[in-house]
Design an enzyme around this catalytic site. Structure first.
Site, PDB file in Angstrom:
ATOM      1  N   GLU A 109       3.894  12.462   2.569  1.00 42.99           N
ATOM      2  CA  GLU A 109       5.476  12.134   2.404  1.00 42.99           C
ATOM      3  C   GLU A 109       5.166  11.059   1.820  1.00 42.99           C
ATOM      4  OE1 GLU A 109       5.839  11.943   7.415  1.00 42.99           O
ATOM      5  OE2 GLU A 109       4.287   9.978   6.523  1.00 42.99           O
ATOM      6  N   CYS A 122       7.680   5.050  -3.213  1.00 45.11           N
ATOM      7  CA  CYS A 122       6.500   4.725  -2.195  1.00 45.11           C
ATOM      8  C   CYS A 122       6.072   5.684  -2.427  1.00 45.11           C
ATOM      9  CB  CYS A 122       6.023   4.033  -1.087  1.00 45.11           C
ATOM     10  SG  CYS A 122       4.314   3.902  -0.981  1.00 45.11           S
ATOM     11  N   CYS A 129      -6.709  11.076   3.338  1.00 43.63           N
ATOM     12  CA  CYS A 129      -7.546  10.634   2.220  1.00 43.63           C
ATOM     13  C   CYS A 129      -9.464  10.378   2.521  1.00 43.63           C
ATOM     14  CB  CYS A 129      -6.989   8.623   3.080  1.00 43.63           C
ATOM     15  SG  CYS A 129      -7.430   7.580   2.120  1.00 43.63           S
ATOM     16  N   CYS A 133     -10.215   3.713   6.612  1.00 46.66           N
ATOM     17  CA  CYS A 133     -10.085   2.660   6.785  1.00 46.66           C
ATOM     18  C   CYS A 133      -9.419   2.481   8.381  1.00 46.66           C
ATOM     19  CB  CYS A 133      -8.780   1.690   6.168  1.00 46.66           C
ATOM     20  SG  CYS A 133      -9.425   1.805   3.898  1.00 46.66           S
ATOM     21  N   CYS A 136      -5.186   1.854   9.765  1.00 42.92           N
ATOM     22  CA  CYS A 136      -4.867   2.685   8.886  1.00 42.92           C
ATOM     23  C   CYS A 136      -4.453   4.047   8.863  1.00 42.92           C
ATOM     24  CB  CYS A 136      -4.565   2.574   6.832  1.00 42.92           C
ATOM     25  SG  CYS A 136      -3.932   4.054   5.476  1.00 42.92           S
ATOM     26  N   GLY A 184      -3.352   8.611   0.478  1.00 42.54           N
ATOM     27  CA  GLY A 184      -4.200   8.564  -0.135  1.00 42.54           C
ATOM     28  C   GLY A 184      -5.012   7.391  -1.362  1.00 42.54           C
ATOM     29  N   CYS A 358       4.493   0.703   5.482  1.00 42.45           N
ATOM     30  CA  CYS A 358       2.516   0.194   4.801  1.00 42.45           C
ATOM     31  C   CYS A 358       1.757   1.080   6.227  1.00 42.45           C
ATOM     32  CB  CYS A 358       2.267  -0.742   4.886  1.00 42.45           C
ATOM     33  SG  CYS A 358       3.621  -1.703   4.172  1.00 42.45           S
TER      34      CYS A 358
HETATM   35  N1  SAH Z   1      -6.078   3.932  -0.241  1.00 43.62           N
HETATM   36  C1  SAH Z   1      -4.984   2.629  -1.726  1.00 43.62           C
HETATM   37  C2  SAH Z   1      -3.444   3.018  -1.577  1.00 43.62           C
HETATM   38  C3  SAH Z   1      -2.979   2.570   0.432  1.00 43.62           C
HETATM   39  S1  SAH Z   1      -2.135   1.409   0.205  1.00 43.62           S
HETATM   40  C4  SAH Z   1      -5.264   1.276  -0.225  1.00 43.62           C
HETATM   41  O1  SAH Z   1      -5.375   1.778  -0.398  1.00 43.62           O
HETATM   42  O2  SAH Z   1      -4.462   0.085  -1.392  1.00 43.62           O
HETATM   43  C5  SAH Z   1      -1.420   1.451   1.317  1.00 43.62           C
HETATM   44  C6  SAH Z   1      -1.730  -0.287   1.738  1.00 43.62           C
HETATM   45  O3  SAH Z   1      -0.940  -0.402   3.003  1.00 43.62           O
HETATM   46  C7  SAH Z   1      -2.691  -0.908   1.759  1.00 43.62           C
HETATM   47  O4  SAH Z   1      -2.619  -1.857   1.296  1.00 43.62           O
HETATM   48  C8  SAH Z   1      -3.624  -0.326   2.918  1.00 43.62           C
HETATM   49  O5  SAH Z   1      -4.509  -1.520   3.178  1.00 43.62           O
HETATM   50  C9  SAH Z   1      -1.915  -0.723   4.362  1.00 43.62           C
HETATM   51  N2  SAH Z   1      -2.432  -0.360   5.166  1.00 43.62           N
HETATM   52  C10 SAH Z   1      -2.903   0.659   5.987  1.00 43.62           C
HETATM   53  N3  SAH Z   1      -2.241   0.298   7.461  1.00 43.62           N
HETATM   54  C11 SAH Z   1      -1.738  -0.397   7.429  1.00 43.62           C
HETATM   55  C12 SAH Z   1      -0.987  -0.916   8.782  1.00 43.62           C
HETATM   56  N4  SAH Z   1      -1.256  -0.370   9.964  1.00 43.62           N
HETATM   57  N5  SAH Z   1      -0.513  -1.839   8.391  1.00 43.62           N
HETATM   58  C13 SAH Z   1      -0.519  -2.649   7.451  1.00 43.62           C
HETATM   59  N6  SAH Z   1      -1.011  -1.536   6.565  1.00 43.62           N
HETATM   60  C14 SAH Z   1      -2.162  -1.309   6.251  1.00 43.62           C
END
Ligand code: SAH
Length: 374
Positions: A109, A122, A129, A133, A136, A184, A358
């Site tokens: 996406e 974005c 990935c 986390c 996420c 990713g 995000c």
């Molecule tokens: N892998 C990289 C790129 C992804 S950026 C990284 O971790 O930075 C996506 C961003 O959204 C990251 O900061 C991630 O931690 C955040 N994110 C992931 N899940 C989320 C959620 N459910 N709500 C808000 N932010 C989230």
């Protein structure tokens, strides 16, 4: 393969129905090789580059200054196909999301977020990935594969097509910024991401300035220096916790590269200064990481770094175990940071209704087991 899935596969477009490879996403050197292989003079490579990345050509016949003979040769062996749009959705707040399908049928996406003065695309760097986390959605999809440079560039081109903004405008463009914040971990696909960003930044093509590009990492410490030196893009770091104990749990990459090492790499990130800061992303999880004591500790940790903080209220997804911090807790957290002299902004959730915010991105692509036989 599952029959229901197979039925869907049959009517969705593939990236290249002709089976020919696409020139879209190739670097200058790769285009030069294509031209040389066709026994054409070198200056044709420059023309092709211009048509692909400045004019957004979709048909070789648009290339009016390219000889008919070359156009015919190109048509036989190449296409100008973009990744195929499986779905295109628009949120009630104007955010747009595309599910794109690549030549091998894998999908990822990409999102466009309009704001008052800017429009940000974005981009995803991987299908799935490896990082898992906890908060996420992408983290629940196992890594299928890295995206190629062409597939990363292709996402931006699809967005540009949607606005019909060709030739690449220098002013009044809808797409002003690029963030590597989709699916990713970009620093685990460094070579392809770097090649893609070099194409994006070329002033004679898509023309995105490095100052308007931000790469987000969960903290792949050994690749950070190189990213700053070679690409010079802005850096965002997904911090999300102030102790190793909690970060080990919610960002498991921390077990490899703990907070101390991560912050040391941030202090040394090339080109960072008072005017050009590292953004620290901090997802606000109710009763997990949102206490005043944690805000104070965050301020203390980031004091020696040229930092600004982006507080991201947690965006829920089906099956997620966390809750979003209350607006009061977020405001209190931000006030403490402000009092300690650290700039903190609260990121407005965008595109939640279409799961484009995000951490909400995910595709149905799964890694095929070697024994599964397709
Ligand atoms: N892998 C990289 C790129 C992804 S950026 C990284 O971790 O930075 C996506 C961003 O959204 C990251 O900061 C991630 O931690 C955040 N994110 C992931 N899940 C989320 C959620 N459910 N709500 C808000 N932010 C989230």
């Amino acid at each position: 393969m599952d029959h229901a899935l197979k039925a869907v596969e049959d009517f969705l477009p593939t990236a290249s129905p002709s089976g020919l490879p696409s020139l879209v996403g190739l670097s200058r050197d790769e285009i030069a090789t294509v031209i040389a292989d066709l026994d054409e003079p070198a200056f044709r490579a420059k023309q092709l580059w211009h048509w692909i990345y400045c004019r957004g050509a979709r048909d070789f016949d648009e290339m009016t200054n390219v000889s008919k003979v070359l156009r015919a040769k190109l048509t036989e062996a190449w296409t100008l196909d973009r990744p195929a749009e499986v779905t295109a959705q628009t949120s009630e707040d104007g955010t747009r999301k595309w599910l794109l399908r690549f030549g091998d049928l894998n999908e990822a996406e990409c999102v466009f977020i309009p704001d008052r003065r800017r429009g940000t695309v974005c981009l995803s760097s991987q299908v799935g990935c490896t990082l898992t986390c906890k908060f996420c959605h992408t983290g629940t999809q196992r890594l299928v594969r890295n995206l190629t440079a062409g597939e990363i560039v292709g996402q931006l081109i699809v967005a540009r097509d949607a606005f019909n903004q060709w030739p690449s405008p220098t002013t009044e463009r809808d797409i002003t910024n690029v963030v590597m914040m989709g699916m990713g971990e970009p620093l685990y696909n460094y070579d392809n991401v770097a090649a893609a960003l070099r194409i994006l930044m070329d002033p004679e093509g898509l023309g995105m300035s490095r100052r308007k590009i931000t790469l987000s990492t969960a903290g792949v410490v050994p690749a950070m220096q190189r990213c700053g030196e070679e690409l010079g893009v802005n850096l965002a770091v997904s911090l999300h916790a102030v102790t190793d104990e909690l970060r080990d749990e919610i960002v498991p990459l921390n077990r490899k590269y703990p907070i101390k090492d991560l912050l040391a790499a941030c202090r040394e990130y090339p080109g960072v200064n008072n005017a050009r800061r590292i953004t620290f992303e901090y997802v606000m999880l109710k009763d997990v990481n949102d206490s005043p004591a944690e805000a104070r500790e965050l301020a203390r940790l980031l004091k020696p770094v040229h930092a600004k903080i982006n507080l991201i209220p947690f965006n829920p997804w089906p099956g997620s175990v966390y809750e979003t911090s209350t607006p009061k807790a977020v405001a209190r957290f931000a006030d403490i940071l402000f009092d300690k002299g650290i700039t903190a902004t609260v990121r407005n959730p965008r595109g939640q209704d279409i799961m484009a915010a995000c951490g909400q991105l995910k595709s149905a692509s799964e890694k095929q087991r070697a024994s599964a036989g397709g």
